[in-house]
Design a protein around this motif. Structure first.
Motif, PDB file in Angstrom:
ATOM      1  N   MET A 168       0.841  -1.163   0.000  1.00 61.03           N
ATOM      2  CA  MET A 168       0.000   0.000   0.000  1.00 61.03           C
ATOM      3  C   MET A 168       0.893   1.235   0.000  1.00 61.03           C
ATOM      4  SD  MET A 168      -2.423   1.479   3.022  1.00 61.03           S
ATOM      5  CE  MET A 168      -3.429   0.063   3.212  1.00 61.03           C
ATOM      6  N   SER A 169       0.663   2.113  -0.922  1.00 58.01           N
ATOM      7  CA  SER A 169       1.459   3.326  -1.009  1.00 58.01           C
ATOM      8  C   SER A 169       0.832   4.421  -0.165  1.00 58.01           C
ATOM      9  CB  SER A 169       1.530   3.786  -2.464  1.00 58.01           C
ATOM     10  OG  SER A 169       2.160   5.039  -2.524  1.00 58.01           O
ATOM     11  N   THR A 170       1.678   5.215   0.478  1.00 57.58           N
ATOM     12  CA  THR A 170       1.184   6.333   1.286  1.00 57.58           C
ATOM     13  C   THR A 170       1.510   7.659   0.626  1.00 57.58           C
ATOM     14  OG1 THR A 170       3.222   6.344   2.550  1.00 57.58           O
ATOM     15  CG2 THR A 170       1.357   5.086   3.459  1.00 57.58           C
ATOM     16  N   ASP A 171       1.959   7.645  -0.628  1.00 61.05           N
ATOM     17  CA  ASP A 171       2.324   8.871  -1.319  1.00 61.05           C
ATOM     18  C   ASP A 171       1.173   9.857  -1.382  1.00 61.05           C
ATOM     19  OD1 ASP A 171       4.819   7.839  -1.732  1.00 61.05           O
ATOM     20  OD2 ASP A 171       4.359   7.089  -3.736  1.00 61.05           O
ATOM     21  N   PHE A 172      -0.048   9.354  -1.473  1.00 65.20           N
ATOM     22  CA  PHE A 172      -1.198  10.234  -1.590  1.00 65.20           C
ATOM     23  C   PHE A 172      -1.471  11.005  -0.303  1.00 65.20           C
ATOM     24  CE2 PHE A 172      -2.800   6.383   0.213  1.00 65.20           C
ATOM     25  CZ  PHE A 172      -3.764   6.792   1.116  1.00 65.20           C
ATOM     26  N   LEU A 173      -0.932  10.559   0.819  1.00 64.91           N
ATOM     27  CA  LEU A 173      -1.199  11.225   2.094  1.00 64.91           C
ATOM     28  C   LEU A 173      -0.370  12.486   2.299  1.00 64.91           C
ATOM     29  CD1 LEU A 173      -1.313   8.187   4.529  1.00 64.91           C
ATOM     30  CD2 LEU A 173      -3.228   9.551   3.734  1.00 64.91           C
ATOM     31  N   LEU A 174       0.866  12.478   1.886  1.00 66.96           N
ATOM     32  CA  LEU A 174       1.775  13.548   2.253  1.00 66.96           C
ATOM     33  C   LEU A 174       1.575  14.872   1.535  1.00 66.96           C
ATOM     34  CD1 LEU A 174       5.012  11.547   2.894  1.00 66.96           C
ATOM     35  CD2 LEU A 174       3.425  12.505   4.541  1.00 66.96           C
ATOM     36  N   PRO A 175       1.263  14.914   0.233  1.00 68.41           N
ATOM     37  CA  PRO A 175       1.175  16.215  -0.413  1.00 68.41           C
ATOM     38  C   PRO A 175       0.145  17.152   0.200  1.00 68.41           C
ATOM     39  CG  PRO A 175       1.308  14.497  -2.044  1.00 68.41           C
ATOM     40  CD  PRO A 175       1.147  13.833  -0.699  1.00 68.41           C
ATOM     41  N   GLN A 176      -0.901  16.622   0.825  1.00 72.44           N
ATOM     42  CA  GLN A 176      -1.925  17.491   1.386  1.00 72.44           C
ATOM     43  C   GLN A 176      -1.513  18.115   2.714  1.00 72.44           C
ATOM     44  OE1 GLN A 176      -5.485  15.301   2.370  1.00 72.44           O
ATOM     45  NE2 GLN A 176      -4.295  13.464   2.786  1.00 72.44           N
ATOM     46  N   PHE A 177      -0.388  17.718   3.285  1.00 71.66           N
ATOM     47  CA  PHE A 177       0.037  18.234   4.574  1.00 71.66           C
ATOM     48  C   PHE A 177       1.127  19.271   4.406  1.00 71.66           C
ATOM     49  CE2 PHE A 177      -1.602  13.995   5.664  1.00 71.66           C
ATOM     50  CZ  PHE A 177      -2.642  14.413   6.465  1.00 71.66           C
ATOM     51  N   ASP A 178       0.968  20.356   5.102  1.00 73.09           N
ATOM     52  CA  ASP A 178       1.943  21.439   5.102  1.00 73.09           C
ATOM     53  C   ASP A 178       3.079  21.068   6.048  1.00 73.09           C
ATOM     54  OD1 ASP A 178       3.379  23.768   5.303  1.00 73.09           O
ATOM     55  OD2 ASP A 178       1.627  25.035   5.630  1.00 73.09           O
ATOM     56  N   PRO A 179       4.314  20.934   5.545  1.00 75.11           N
ATOM     57  CA  PRO A 179       5.423  20.523   6.413  1.00 75.11           C
ATOM     58  C   PRO A 179       5.774  21.541   7.489  1.00 75.11           C
ATOM     59  CG  PRO A 179       6.220  21.047   4.219  1.00 75.11           C
ATOM     60  CD  PRO A 179       4.727  21.128   4.169  1.00 75.11           C
ATOM     61  N   VAL A 180       5.194  22.736   7.409  1.00 76.03           N
ATOM     62  CA  VAL A 180       5.448  23.760   8.422  1.00 76.03           C
ATOM     63  C   VAL A 180       4.543  23.536   9.637  1.00 76.03           C
ATOM     64  CG1 VAL A 180       5.383  26.244   8.875  1.00 76.03           C
ATOM     65  CG2 VAL A 180       6.192  25.390   6.668  1.00 76.03           C
ATOM     66  N   LYS A 181       3.384  22.949   9.422  1.00 78.29           N
ATOM     67  CA  LYS A 181       2.436  22.725  10.511  1.00 78.29           C
ATOM     68  C   LYS A 181       2.824  21.472  11.285  1.00 78.29           C
ATOM     69  CE  LYS A 181      -1.357  25.077   8.268  1.00 78.29           C
ATOM     70  NZ  LYS A 181      -2.705  24.990   7.744  1.00 78.29           N
ATOM     71  N   PRO A 182       2.498  21.425  12.583  1.00 74.99           N
ATOM     72  CA  PRO A 182       2.904  20.279  13.419  1.00 74.99           C
ATOM     73  C   PRO A 182       2.464  18.920  12.881  1.00 74.99           C
ATOM     74  CG  PRO A 182       2.109  22.051  14.798  1.00 74.99           C
ATOM     75  CD  PRO A 182       1.839  22.458  13.365  1.00 74.99           C
ATOM     76  N   LEU A 183       1.218  18.787  12.408  1.00 74.06           N
ATOM     77  CA  LEU A 183       0.757  17.485  11.904  1.00 74.06           C
ATOM     78  C   LEU A 183       1.547  17.075  10.673  1.00 74.06           C
ATOM     79  CD1 LEU A 183      -1.097  15.042  11.994  1.00 74.06           C
ATOM     80  CD2 LEU A 183      -2.776  16.366  10.691  1.00 74.06           C
ATOM     81  N   GLY A 184       1.805  18.012   9.782  1.00 75.79           N
ATOM     82  CA  GLY A 184       2.586  17.705   8.588  1.00 75.79           C
ATOM     83  C   GLY A 184       3.982  17.232   8.937  1.00 75.79           C
ATOM     84  N   ARG A 185       4.623  17.906   9.906  1.00 80.57           N
ATOM     85  CA  ARG A 185       5.964  17.496  10.338  1.00 80.57           C
ATOM     86  C   ARG A 185       5.928  16.112  10.959  1.00 80.57           C
ATOM     87  NH1 ARG A 185       6.342  22.950  12.270  1.00 80.57           N
ATOM     88  NH2 ARG A 185       5.963  22.200  14.378  1.00 80.57           N
ATOM     89  N   LEU A 186       4.906  15.851  11.761  1.00 83.91           N
ATOM     90  CA  LEU A 186       4.784  14.543  12.406  1.00 83.91           C
ATOM     91  C   LEU A 186       4.619  13.439  11.371  1.00 83.91           C
ATOM     92  CD1 LEU A 186       4.481  12.726  14.875  1.00 83.91           C
ATOM     93  CD2 LEU A 186       2.064  13.338  14.919  1.00 83.91           C
ATOM     94  N   LEU A 187       3.773  13.646  10.384  1.00 82.45           N
ATOM     95  CA  LEU A 187       3.550  12.615   9.369  1.00 82.45           C
ATOM     96  C   LEU A 187       4.795  12.381   8.529  1.00 82.45           C
ATOM     97  CD1 LEU A 187      -0.083  13.506   8.313  1.00 82.45           C
ATOM     98  CD2 LEU A 187       0.682  11.632   9.772  1.00 82.45           C
ATOM     99  N   ILE A 188       5.517  13.428   8.224  1.00 74.34           N
ATOM    100  CA  ILE A 188       6.767  13.268   7.479  1.00 74.34           C
ATOM    101  C   ILE A 188       7.763  12.476   8.318  1.00 74.34           C
ATOM    102  CG2 ILE A 188       8.769  14.519   6.574  1.00 74.34           C
ATOM    103  CD1 ILE A 188       6.701  16.696   5.675  1.00 74.34           C
ATOM    104  N   GLN A 189       7.814  12.770   9.623  1.00 77.94           N
ATOM    105  CA  GLN A 189       8.714  12.035  10.518  1.00 77.94           C
ATOM    106  C   GLN A 189       8.306  10.564  10.608  1.00 77.94           C
ATOM    107  OE1 GLN A 189       8.804  13.591  14.477  1.00 77.94           O
ATOM    108  NE2 GLN A 189      10.637  12.446  15.027  1.00 77.94           N
ATOM    109  N   LEU A 190       7.012  10.290  10.707  1.00 81.91           N
ATOM    110  CA  LEU A 190       6.545   8.904  10.761  1.00 81.91           C
ATOM    111  C   LEU A 190       6.893   8.161   9.475  1.00 81.91           C
ATOM    112  CD1 LEU A 190       3.056   9.348  12.454  1.00 81.91           C
ATOM    113  CD2 LEU A 190       5.077   8.253  13.447  1.00 81.91           C
ATOM    114  N   GLU A 191       6.796   8.849   8.342  1.00 84.86           N
ATOM    115  CA  GLU A 191       7.161   8.198   7.083  1.00 84.86           C
ATOM    116  C   GLU A 191       8.655   7.876   7.064  1.00 84.86           C
ATOM    117  OE1 GLU A 191       6.247   8.678   2.410  1.00 84.86           O
ATOM    118  OE2 GLU A 191       7.148  10.421   3.373  1.00 84.86           O
TER     119      GLU A 191
END
Length: 112
Positions: free
Chosen positions: A1-24
């Motif tokens: 299962m690819s998770t590529d579709f999840l990341l573009p919608q998150f702003d890496p400046v916002k805490p949730l975006g940073r967290l998801l990038i870190q989890l990836e």
């Protein structure tokens, strides 16, 4: 299962975006997404402050998985979710009871 579709919608400046990038980067995002899908919640919801029952159940199961399978401490999980470690402990116990498995006791070793 690819998770590529999840990341573009998150702003890496916002805490949730940073967290998801870190989890990836840690290789955990796919498992987090699986747990969210099983609980029929969006990944944004599981990281939100929502207290709706179905969202809280999915969040608690994620906490249980992080603690038991990945060896994360309660304070480490609390830091990621902006919660106190005692809240994490309570959620982990609730998830274990909900799943009919023994609640974790004592300390777990941190995954290497």
């Amino acid at each position: 299962m690819s998770t590529d579709f999840l990341l573009p919608q998150f702003d890496p400046v916002k805490p949730l975006g940073r967290l998801l990038i870190q989890l990836e980067r840690e290789g955990l995002l796919q498992d987090v997404n699986r747990i969210c899908t099983e609980g029929n919640v969006l990944i944004e919801e599981v990281f939100s402050r929502s207290r709706r029952a179905h969202i809280a159940r999915a969040r608690h199961r994620l906490w249980l998985w992080l603690h038991v399978e990945k060896g994360w401490s309660y304070p480490a999980i609390g830091d990621r979710f902006d919660r106190d470690h005692t809240t994490i402990m309570s959620g982990v116990r609730a998830a274990a009871q909900d799943l009919g498995v023994p609640a974790p006791t004592g300390r777990t070793r941190r995954a290497a």
